[in-house]
Motif scaffolding. Structure first.
Motif, PDB file in Angstrom:
ATOM      1  N   CYS A   5       0.586  -1.358  -0.149  1.00  0.00           N
ATOM      2  CA  CYS A   5       0.183   0.102   0.050  1.00  0.00           C
ATOM      3  C   CYS A   5       0.753   0.878  -0.447  1.00  0.00           C
ATOM      4  O   CYS A   5       1.740   1.271   0.810  1.00  0.00           O
ATOM      5  CB  CYS A   5      -0.772   0.240   1.009  1.00  0.00           C
ATOM      6  SG  CYS A   5      -1.934  -1.851   1.361  1.00  0.00           S
ATOM      7  N   GLU A  28      -3.925   8.372  15.362  1.00  0.00           N
ATOM      8  CA  GLU A  28      -4.898   8.553  14.360  1.00  0.00           C
ATOM      9  C   GLU A  28      -4.060   6.940  13.798  1.00  0.00           C
ATOM     10  O   GLU A  28      -4.512   5.999  13.732  1.00  0.00           O
ATOM     11  CB  GLU A  28      -5.648   9.119  13.755  1.00  0.00           C
ATOM     12  CG  GLU A  28      -5.937   9.528  14.496  1.00  0.00           C
ATOM     13  CD  GLU A  28      -7.478  10.809  13.627  1.00  0.00           C
ATOM     14  OE1 GLU A  28      -7.554  10.466  12.618  1.00  0.00           O
ATOM     15  OE2 GLU A  28      -7.748  11.518  14.406  1.00  0.00           O
ATOM     16  N   CYS A  29      -3.163   7.320  12.886  1.00  0.00           N
ATOM     17  CA  CYS A  29      -2.372   6.142  11.975  1.00  0.00           C
ATOM     18  C   CYS A  29      -2.046   5.210  12.546  1.00  0.00           C
ATOM     19  O   CYS A  29      -2.009   3.967  12.247  1.00  0.00           O
ATOM     20  CB  CYS A  29      -1.751   6.789  11.077  1.00  0.00           C
ATOM     21  SG  CYS A  29      -2.200   8.022  10.082  1.00  0.00           S
ATOM     22  N   TYR A  32      -4.754   2.989  14.171  1.00  0.00           N
ATOM     23  CA  TYR A  32      -5.012   1.946  13.318  1.00  0.00           C
ATOM     24  C   TYR A  32      -3.483   1.051  12.860  1.00  0.00           C
ATOM     25  O   TYR A  32      -4.607  -0.166  12.558  1.00  0.00           O
ATOM     26  CB  TYR A  32      -5.305   2.773  12.147  1.00  0.00           C
ATOM     27  CG  TYR A  32      -6.208   2.180  11.377  1.00  0.00           C
ATOM     28  CD1 TYR A  32      -7.803   1.350  11.757  1.00  0.00           C
ATOM     29  CD2 TYR A  32      -5.953   1.383   9.562  1.00  0.00           C
ATOM     30  CE1 TYR A  32      -8.628   0.409  10.735  1.00  0.00           C
ATOM     31  CE2 TYR A  32      -6.732   0.775   9.257  1.00  0.00           C
ATOM     32  CZ  TYR A  32      -8.295  -0.031   9.723  1.00  0.00           C
ATOM     33  OH  TYR A  32      -8.391  -0.945   9.087  1.00  0.00           O
ATOM     34  N   ASP A  33      -2.482   1.427  12.685  1.00  0.00           N
ATOM     35  CA  ASP A  33      -1.293   0.406  12.563  1.00  0.00           C
ATOM     36  C   ASP A  33      -1.863  -0.773  13.877  1.00  0.00           C
ATOM     37  O   ASP A  33      -1.642  -1.965  12.927  1.00  0.00           O
ATOM     38  CB  ASP A  33      -0.445   1.121  12.330  1.00  0.00           C
ATOM     39  CG  ASP A  33       0.005   2.155  10.760  1.00  0.00           C
ATOM     40  OD1 ASP A  33      -1.149   1.744  10.383  1.00  0.00           O
ATOM     41  OD2 ASP A  33       0.865   2.281  10.920  1.00  0.00           O
ATOM     42  N   LEU A  36      -4.971  -3.714  12.766  1.00  0.00           N
ATOM     43  CA  LEU A  36      -3.529  -4.199  11.569  1.00  0.00           C
ATOM     44  C   LEU A  36      -3.185  -5.324  12.177  1.00  0.00           C
ATOM     45  O   LEU A  36      -3.697  -6.369  12.513  1.00  0.00           O
ATOM     46  CB  LEU A  36      -3.213  -3.417  10.431  1.00  0.00           C
ATOM     47  CG  LEU A  36      -4.929  -2.727  10.168  1.00  0.00           C
ATOM     48  CD1 LEU A  36      -3.729  -1.471   8.560  1.00  0.00           C
ATOM     49  CD2 LEU A  36      -5.330  -2.989   8.680  1.00  0.00           C
ATOM     50  N   PHE A  42      -1.041  -6.224   9.311  1.00  0.00           N
ATOM     51  CA  PHE A  42      -0.098  -5.273   9.765  1.00  0.00           C
ATOM     52  C   PHE A  42       1.593  -6.856   9.458  1.00  0.00           C
ATOM     53  O   PHE A  42       2.453  -7.003  10.292  1.00  0.00           O
ATOM     54  CB  PHE A  42       0.268  -4.860  10.635  1.00  0.00           C
ATOM     55  CG  PHE A  42       1.234  -4.067  10.219  1.00  0.00           C
ATOM     56  CD1 PHE A  42       0.731  -2.568  10.206  1.00  0.00           C
ATOM     57  CD2 PHE A  42       2.626  -3.959  10.558  1.00  0.00           C
ATOM     58  CE1 PHE A  42       1.586  -0.967   9.323  1.00  0.00           C
ATOM     59  CE2 PHE A  42       3.465  -2.816  10.913  1.00  0.00           C
ATOM     60  CZ  PHE A  42       3.199  -1.169  10.181  1.00  0.00           C
ATOM     61  N   LEU A  82       3.425   0.361   3.388  1.00  0.00           N
ATOM     62  CA  LEU A  82       2.752  -0.283   3.822  1.00  0.00           C
ATOM     63  C   LEU A  82       2.710  -1.493   3.811  1.00  0.00           C
ATOM     64  O   LEU A  82       1.816  -1.740   2.739  1.00  0.00           O
ATOM     65  CB  LEU A  82       1.161   0.017   4.394  1.00  0.00           C
ATOM     66  CG  LEU A  82       0.398  -0.441   5.628  1.00  0.00           C
ATOM     67  CD1 LEU A  82       0.318   0.381   6.713  1.00  0.00           C
ATOM     68  CD2 LEU A  82      -0.323  -1.663   5.724  1.00  0.00           C
ATOM     69  N   LEU A  84       1.202  -5.161   3.787  1.00  0.00           N
ATOM     70  CA  LEU A  84      -0.373  -5.629   4.708  1.00  0.00           C
ATOM     71  C   LEU A  84      -0.847  -7.292   3.495  1.00  0.00           C
ATOM     72  O   LEU A  84       0.154  -7.346   2.981  1.00  0.00           O
ATOM     73  CB  LEU A  84      -1.716  -5.293   3.464  1.00  0.00           C
ATOM     74  CG  LEU A  84      -3.066  -4.969   4.133  1.00  0.00           C
ATOM     75  CD1 LEU A  84      -3.480  -4.372   5.319  1.00  0.00           C
ATOM     76  CD2 LEU A  84      -4.122  -4.241   3.154  1.00  0.00           C
ATOM     77  N   MET A  96      -7.682  -1.078   4.452  1.00  0.00           N
ATOM     78  CA  MET A  96      -6.900   0.314   4.301  1.00  0.00           C
ATOM     79  C   MET A  96      -7.812   1.651   4.432  1.00  0.00           C
ATOM     80  O   MET A  96      -8.198   3.114   4.105  1.00  0.00           O
ATOM     81  CB  MET A  96      -6.356   0.825   2.869  1.00  0.00           C
ATOM     82  CG  MET A  96      -4.736  -0.350   3.089  1.00  0.00           C
ATOM     83  SD  MET A  96      -4.272  -0.125   4.545  1.00  0.00           S
ATOM     84  CE  MET A  96      -3.135   1.527   3.957  1.00  0.00           C
ATOM     85  N   LYS A  98     -10.609   2.302   6.056  1.00  0.00           N
ATOM     86  CA  LYS A  98     -10.131   2.579   7.434  1.00  0.00           C
ATOM     87  C   LYS A  98      -9.078   3.219   7.792  1.00  0.00           C
ATOM     88  O   LYS A  98      -9.026   3.843   8.746  1.00  0.00           O
ATOM     89  CB  LYS A  98     -11.082   1.543   8.152  1.00  0.00           C
ATOM     90  CG  LYS A  98     -12.196   0.941   7.574  1.00  0.00           C
ATOM     91  CD  LYS A  98     -12.451  -0.533   8.269  1.00  0.00           C
ATOM     92  CE  LYS A  98     -13.785  -1.137   8.360  1.00  0.00           C
ATOM     93  NZ  LYS A  98     -13.267  -1.948   9.066  1.00  0.00           N
ATOM     94  N   HIS A  99      -8.109   3.401   7.146  1.00  0.00           N
ATOM     95  CA  HIS A  99      -6.740   3.942   7.192  1.00  0.00           C
ATOM     96  C   HIS A  99      -6.832   5.824   7.489  1.00  0.00           C
ATOM     97  O   HIS A  99      -7.308   5.725   6.750  1.00  0.00           O
ATOM     98  CB  HIS A  99      -5.524   3.894   6.606  1.00  0.00           C
ATOM     99  CG  HIS A  99      -3.876   4.178   7.362  1.00  0.00           C
ATOM    100  ND1 HIS A  99      -3.813   5.042   7.525  1.00  0.00           N
ATOM    101  CD2 HIS A  99      -3.388   2.527   7.927  1.00  0.00           C
ATOM    102  CE1 HIS A  99      -2.360   4.921   7.883  1.00  0.00           C
ATOM    103  NE2 HIS A  99      -2.592   3.533   8.425  1.00  0.00           N
TER     104      HIS A  99
END
Length: 132
Positions: A5, A28-29, A32-33, A36, A42, A82, A84, A96, A98-99
């Protein structure tokens, strides 16, 4: 399946964010990571420094030509990668989507080339065995 990604960003937009807002976006990132990671999706990633610190190599008249910055002239530059794990492309898109990074710029989602990556892994293993 593995997906790469590629997150793009308009650097000027990021640079103009107040520091607190930029920090909130990063948190926030990262959160979310972690989601994942918890789901086993992730596989890794890298944030990239500014494209102002990049160079592009290309062959020109049989010689390597080095130029400053990215080759493509665009407002959005590659900001990070990223890796995935997902069932299929639709699953990767759902994850992704929702990322929080999507708020800063587009993500390109591309399947990893499993066949070539298998060859690379074999070469890595052979190289590691030579050193031992």
């Amino acid at each position: 399946m593995r997906y790469v990604c590629l997150g793009y960003i308009a650097e000027g937009n990021w640079d103009s964010l107040p520091e607190a807002e930029g920090q909130r976006m990063l948190e926030e990132c990262f959160a979310y990571d972690d989601e994942l990671r918890n789901g086993g999706h992730f596989l890794g990633g890298e944030a990239l420094d500014s494209s102002r610190n990049a160079v592009t190599l290309r062959m020109k008249n049989g010689q390597v030509d080095v130029t400053d910055g990215p080759y493509a002239e665009t407002k959005e530059v590659l900001g990070g990668i990223l890796l995935l794990e997902a069932r299929d492309l639709n699953h990767a898109i759902a994850l992704m989507s929702k990322h929080p990074g999507v708020k800063m710029g587009p993500f390109e989602i591309r399947p990893a080339d499993e066949q070539t990556n298998k060859l690379i892994a074999q070469r890595d293993a052979a190289f590691s065995n030579k050193e031992n």
